[in-house]
Design a protein around this motif. Structure first.
Motif, PDB file in Angstrom:
ATOM      1  N   MET A 193       0.855  -1.184   0.000  1.00 24.99           N
ATOM      2  CA  MET A 193       0.000   0.000   0.000  1.00 24.99           C
ATOM      3  C   MET A 193       0.890   1.232   0.000  1.00 24.99           C
ATOM      4  N   GLY A 194       0.573   2.188  -0.864  1.00 23.42           N
ATOM      5  CA  GLY A 194       1.338   3.413  -0.959  1.00 23.42           C
ATOM      6  C   GLY A 194       1.056   4.357   0.203  1.00 23.42           C
ATOM      7  N   VAL A 195       1.871   5.383   0.303  1.00 20.25           N
ATOM      8  CA  VAL A 195       1.744   6.374   1.377  1.00 20.25           C
ATOM      9  C   VAL A 195       0.394   7.089   1.298  1.00 20.25           C
ATOM     10  N   VAL A 196       0.002   7.517   0.100  1.00 21.08           N
ATOM     11  CA  VAL A 196      -1.258   8.263  -0.027  1.00 21.08           C
ATOM     12  C   VAL A 196      -2.446   7.336   0.204  1.00 21.08           C
ATOM     13  N   SER A 197      -2.374   6.114  -0.290  1.00 21.04           N
ATOM     14  CA  SER A 197      -3.454   5.149  -0.041  1.00 21.04           C
ATOM     15  C   SER A 197      -3.599   4.878   1.448  1.00 21.04           C
ATOM     16  N   ALA A 198      -2.476   4.785   2.152  1.00 19.35           N
ATOM     17  CA  ALA A 198      -2.515   4.591   3.600  1.00 19.35           C
ATOM     18  C   ALA A 198      -3.149   5.805   4.280  1.00 19.35           C
ATOM     19  N   ARG A 199      -2.829   6.987   3.789  1.00 16.77           N
ATOM     20  CA  ARG A 199      -3.414   8.214   4.358  1.00 16.77           C
ATOM     21  C   ARG A 199      -4.926   8.232   4.140  1.00 16.77           C
ATOM     22  N   LEU A 200      -5.381   7.826   2.942  1.00 23.44           N
ATOM     23  CA  LEU A 200      -6.825   7.746   2.676  1.00 23.44           C
ATOM     24  C   LEU A 200      -7.492   6.798   3.671  1.00 23.44           C
ATOM     25  N   ALA A 201      -6.881   5.633   3.890  1.00 27.49           N
ATOM     26  CA  ALA A 201      -7.431   4.664   4.831  1.00 27.49           C
ATOM     27  C   ALA A 201      -7.469   5.240   6.249  1.00 27.49           C
ATOM     28  N   GLU A 202      -6.396   5.917   6.633  1.00 26.89           N
ATOM     29  CA  GLU A 202      -6.324   6.537   7.962  1.00 26.89           C
ATOM     30  C   GLU A 202      -7.437   7.563   8.152  1.00 26.89           C
TER      31      GLU A 202
END
Length: 157
Positions: free
Chosen positions: A1-10
């Motif tokens: 999972m990419g950084v931005v995808s992780a941020r979206l999930a967060e």
């Protein structure tokens, strides 16, 4: 999972599905390292939201929420353009926001902050951008807000 995808999930943000254009235009165009994204209205999975004139039919606070939805659709378009790799976004260069508003309305920037705030929440400093916030007499489909943007992206070869 990419950084931005992780941020979206967060953030608990789920990108909406994007519809095919309703006219004779493309939803995005990559020119060099710049990704131009066509105007987005407050639509979620094919259902339009926040109709009417901000400051008359709907509140500026609802206009803010409408602008956030527009920005969410921008991000969904970028996601599609970059084949799911939002980490390729180098920066949001420019955001233009259009507010369906009466002539005496003066809170356009506060409304378009909804889009700006979401981009910064998702991309951090890469989401900061130059911006224009304008009042207009009407928008497509009776929308209260529309936004478009230009992103700098890393090219894939």
């Amino acid at each position: 999972m990419g950084v931005v995808s992780a941020r979206l999930a967060e953030l608990g943000v789920v990108l909406p599905s994007v519809a095919v254009p309703s006219g004779n235009y493309v939803p995005f165009r990559l020119v060099g390292n710049l990704l131009y994204v066509s105007g987005q209205i407050p639509r979620v999975d094919g259902v339009d939201h926040f109709f009417g004139v901000v400051g008359a039919d709907i509140s500026p606070e609802d206009g803010y929420r409408a602008a956030r939805l527009c920005a969410l659709n921008l991000v969904a378009r970028v996601h599609a353009a970059l084949e799911g790799d939002l980490d390729r976004v180098v920066a949001c260069v420019q955001l233009r926001g259009f507010v369906n508003a009466p002539p005496d309305f003066q809170r356009h920037p506060a409304v378009i902050d909804g889009a700006s705030d979401l981009l910064v929440e998702i991309f951090g400093e890469k989401g900061r951008h130059v911006r224009t916030a304008l009042g207009v007499g009407s928008l497509p489909r009776g929308a209260s807000v529309e936004v478009d943007a230009i992103f700098e992206v890393e090219r894939q070869f």
